[in-house]
Design a protein around this motif. Structure first.
Motif, mmCIF file in Angstrom:
data_model
loop_
_atom_site.group_PDB
_atom_site.id
_atom_site.type_symbol
_atom_site.label_atom_id
_atom_site.label_comp_id
_atom_site.label_asym_id
_atom_site.label_seq_id
_atom_site.Cartn_x
_atom_site.Cartn_y
_atom_site.Cartn_z
ATOM 1 N N ALA A 38 -53.605 -1.656 -5.020
ATOM 2 C CA ALA A 38 -52.467 -1.312 -4.497
ATOM 3 C C ALA A 38 -51.206 -1.368 -5.467
ATOM 4 C CB ALA A 38 -51.875 -2.147 -3.028
ATOM 5 N N LEU A 39 -51.269 -2.310 -6.059
ATOM 6 C CA LEU A 39 -50.179 -2.462 -7.293
ATOM 7 C C LEU A 39 -50.276 -1.626 -8.312
ATOM 8 C CD1 LEU A 39 -49.926 -6.412 -7.431
ATOM 9 C CD2 LEU A 39 -48.236 -4.657 -6.544
ATOM 10 N N TRP A 40 -51.590 -1.084 -8.508
ATOM 11 C CA TRP A 40 -51.842 -0.309 -9.669
ATOM 12 C C TRP A 40 -51.527 1.094 -9.250
ATOM 13 C CZ3 TRP A 40 -55.511 3.823 -9.596
ATOM 14 C CH2 TRP A 40 -55.717 4.388 -11.007
ATOM 15 N N ARG A 41 -52.043 1.616 -7.968
ATOM 16 C CA ARG A 41 -51.661 2.580 -7.372
ATOM 17 C C ARG A 41 -50.250 3.017 -7.092
ATOM 18 N NH1 ARG A 41 -55.897 3.822 -2.427
ATOM 19 N NH2 ARG A 41 -57.809 4.021 -3.672
ATOM 20 N N ALA A 42 -49.386 1.776 -6.685
ATOM 21 C CA ALA A 42 -47.976 2.036 -6.865
ATOM 22 C C ALA A 42 -47.393 2.089 -8.110
ATOM 23 C CB ALA A 42 -47.554 0.619 -5.888
ATOM 24 N N ALA A 43 -48.124 1.536 -9.129
ATOM 25 C CA ALA A 43 -47.181 1.513 -10.504
ATOM 26 C C ALA A 43 -47.704 3.072 -10.849
ATOM 27 C CB ALA A 43 -47.953 0.442 -11.410
ATOM 28 N N ALA A 44 -48.768 3.565 -10.684
ATOM 29 C CA ALA A 44 -49.197 4.997 -11.101
ATOM 30 C C ALA A 44 -48.122 5.866 -10.156
ATOM 31 C CB ALA A 44 -50.760 5.431 -10.833
ATOM 32 N N ALA A 45 -47.984 5.557 -8.785
ATOM 33 C CA ALA A 45 -47.100 6.457 -8.098
ATOM 34 C C ALA A 45 -45.763 6.426 -8.811
ATOM 35 C CB ALA A 45 -46.973 6.070 -6.956
ATOM 36 N N ARG A 46 -45.196 5.232 -9.235
ATOM 37 C CA ARG A 46 -43.953 5.157 -9.684
ATOM 38 C C ARG A 46 -43.851 5.957 -11.145
ATOM 39 N NH1 ARG A 46 -44.179 -0.176 -7.809
ATOM 40 N NH2 ARG A 46 -44.950 -0.892 -9.632
ATOM 41 N N ARG A 47 -44.941 5.640 -11.636
ATOM 42 C CA ARG A 47 -44.877 6.489 -13.191
ATOM 43 C C ARG A 47 -45.091 8.086 -13.007
ATOM 44 N NH1 ARG A 47 -48.941 3.857 -14.815
ATOM 45 N NH2 ARG A 47 -50.627 5.346 -14.207
ATOM 46 N N SER A 48 -45.887 8.440 -11.939
ATOM 47 C CA SER A 48 -45.756 10.213 -11.771
ATOM 48 C C SER A 48 -44.248 10.486 -11.228
ATOM 49 C CB SER A 48 -46.637 10.127 -10.427
ATOM 50 O OG SER A 48 -48.186 9.753 -11.210
ATOM 51 N N GLU A 49 -43.777 9.486 -10.489
ATOM 52 C CA GLU A 49 -42.192 10.099 -9.776
ATOM 53 C C GLU A 49 -41.410 9.772 -11.052
ATOM 54 O OE1 GLU A 49 -41.157 7.063 -7.011
ATOM 55 O OE2 GLU A 49 -42.706 8.218 -5.473
ATOM 56 N N ARG A 50 -41.656 9.052 -12.036
ATOM 57 C CA ARG A 50 -40.774 8.894 -13.248
ATOM 58 C C ARG A 50 -41.019 10.283 -14.069
ATOM 59 N NH1 ARG A 50 -41.694 4.333 -14.689
ATOM 60 N NH2 ARG A 50 -43.512 4.827 -16.147
ATOM 61 N N GLU A 51 -42.243 10.449 -14.402
ATOM 62 C CA GLU A 51 -42.515 11.470 -15.007
ATOM 63 C C GLU A 51 -41.886 12.819 -14.184
ATOM 64 O OE1 GLU A 51 -46.762 11.899 -15.488
ATOM 65 O OE2 GLU A 51 -46.659 9.967 -17.063
ATOM 66 N N ALA A 52 -42.160 12.945 -13.196
ATOM 67 C CA ALA A 52 -41.472 14.136 -12.263
ATOM 68 C C ALA A 52 -40.115 14.020 -12.556
ATOM 69 C CB ALA A 52 -42.142 14.122 -10.924
ATOM 70 N N ALA A 53 -39.319 13.072 -12.448
ATOM 71 C CA ALA A 53 -37.887 13.065 -12.449
ATOM 72 C C ALA A 53 -37.468 13.464 -13.861
ATOM 73 C CB ALA A 53 -37.318 11.447 -12.315
ATOM 74 N N GLU A 54 -38.187 12.702 -14.864
ATOM 75 C CA GLU A 54 -38.108 13.177 -16.332
ATOM 76 C C GLU A 54 -37.944 14.636 -16.268
ATOM 77 O OE1 GLU A 54 -40.388 10.866 -18.685
ATOM 78 O OE2 GLU A 54 -39.349 8.850 -18.466
ATOM 79 N N GLU A 55 -39.255 15.488 -15.713
ATOM 80 C CA GLU A 55 -39.308 16.770 -16.176
ATOM 81 C C GLU A 55 -38.235 17.369 -15.041
ATOM 82 O OE1 GLU A 55 -43.133 17.786 -14.452
ATOM 83 O OE2 GLU A 55 -44.382 16.792 -16.180
#
Length: 393
Positions: A38-55
């Motif tokens: 769950a922590l890994w998925r949350a980190a991946a989701a935050r990373r995806s959100e961060r990448e989407a926010a950067e985009e």
């Protein structure tokens, strides 16, 4: 209790403490693994959100850059447009000034013409004022006549004479003597109150000055809905019958105009007719009968007067054109006669030149004869040539 002793029996199977500890340990391990996943998925989701926010941030920055470029281009276009508008404003000011000058010149000429026309109108007005002053003494009698107008309108024949008199006054004031006829007899022996003759068309325009007033009087005097409905029906019947009579009697194919006029001698009655009895007006239009008030009658007379004036101007223009043609013919005859006169002058000049040349030759011959020596001229009977030459001269 030892680890080897059972702590419970489930379904006939004994459960030992060591097995329970192992199961708890396995359960904890599974929970830990699930928590890590769950922590890994949350980190991946935050990373995806961060990448989407950067985009999205990059896209926003690119849009802001495009907007800044568009704003710069727009500022440039606005500046160019401002310069163009300034130049156009200067041209417009020059054109407006020229137009104002021309309008001022035309206005001055128009004012001068208007002043002359106004002077003439004032002269005629003074004449009318003199007539009005002369008629001032009749005002008392006219007042009594106005007071008795109600009695006149109450009588059908008197009312018809009143409407016809008002219509005749309007027609006489607006048209020349040959442009109308009163009580003209048609081929069907019908006699409209007036016919108006239009130039270029032998068919007259029929005008009827009679109008049924009893229904309108009852309509205005009605105090309840029943009386008003009865008066309304009477007006519809009377006016409809009158429109039908006009259409049948005064619209003769090939002899009269395609429409006829029904004169209403009162503006108030015409206003009530248009406001409350629109279906009657439409019915009259369909029957080719136009209902006119005194004001509309004056406008129709003004239109007929303008048509007569245009026709008279065309006739006068034709006469002027004919006179100009005659004048051109006279100019041609003068040119031909001037050519003939020039030919006569040239022939006379040639004859005078011939006479001068013959005179010169005669003079030279006389001089030669005079210079001759005749020695035997003294003999008796010999002719004296010198004396003969002088006699010839």
């Amino acid at each position: 209790m030892t680890l080897a002793s059972p702590i419970a029996v489930i379904g006939g199977i004994p459960i030992f403490a060591l097995q329970a500890l192992a199961a708890v340990a396995a359960l904890l391990a599974a929970l830990t693994a699930l928590a890590l996943i769950a922590l890994w998925r949350a980190a991946a989701a935050r990373r995806s959100e961060r990448e989407a926010a950067e985009e999205r941030q990059q896209a926003i920055e690119e849009r802001f850059a495009a907007l800044a470029q568009s704003s710069a281009e727009l500022n440039g276009r606005v500046g160019a447009m401002a310069e163009w508008l300034g130049s156009r404003q200067t041209d417009l000011a020059r054109v407006v000034s020229d137009r104002l000058d021309s309008v001022g010149a035309r206005l001055g000429a128009g004012l001068e013409s208007q002043a002359q026309t106004t002077g003439e109108s004032l002269g005629r007005l003074n004449e009318r004022l003199a007539v009005i002053d002369a008629a001032q003494s009749r005002l008392t009698e006219m007042t009594r006549e106005v007071v008795s107008l109600k009695d006149i309108l109450a009588n059908k024949q008197a009312r018809g004479a009143f409407g016809q008199g008002r219509m005749e006054a309007i027609v006489r004031d607006g048209l020349p003597a040959g442009g109308y006829d009163f009580q003209f007899t048609l081929s069907n022996r019908a006699r409209p109150d007036c016919v108006i003759r239009l130039p270029g068309d032998p068919r007259p325009l029929a005008v009827d000055a009679k109008f049924p007033l009893e229904g309108f009087s009852a309509y205005r005097a009605a105090r309840d809905d029943e009386a008003r409905r009865s008066a309304h029906a009477r007006v519809r019947a009377d006016v409809g019958k009158h429109v039908k009579d006009i259409a049948e009697r005064y619209l003769v194919p090939g002899e009269t105009q395609d429409v006829a006029l029904m004169f209403v001698p009162s503006e108030a009655i015409y206003s009530d007719l248009v406001e409350h009895f629109d279906e009657l007006v439409q019915k009259a239009h369909r029957a080719r009968v136009v209902i006119v008030s005194p004001t509309l009658m004056m406008m129709a007379i003004s239109v007929a007067q303008a048509i007569l004036r245009d026709a008279r101007m065309r006739d006068e223009a034709h006469e002027i054109q004919a006179e100009v043609g005659k004048l051109l013919n006279d100019v041609r005859l003068v040119a031909e006669r001037a050519g003939k006169l020039e030919t006569h002058f040239r022939q006379a000049q040639e004859d005078l030149a011939g006479v001068g040349a013959a005179s010169a030759r005669i003079a030279r011959r006389a001089e030669r004869i005079e210079a001759m020596d005749f020695a035997d001229g003294d003999r008796p009977g010999a002719p004296d040539l010198m004396s003969l030459a002088r006699q010839a001269e």
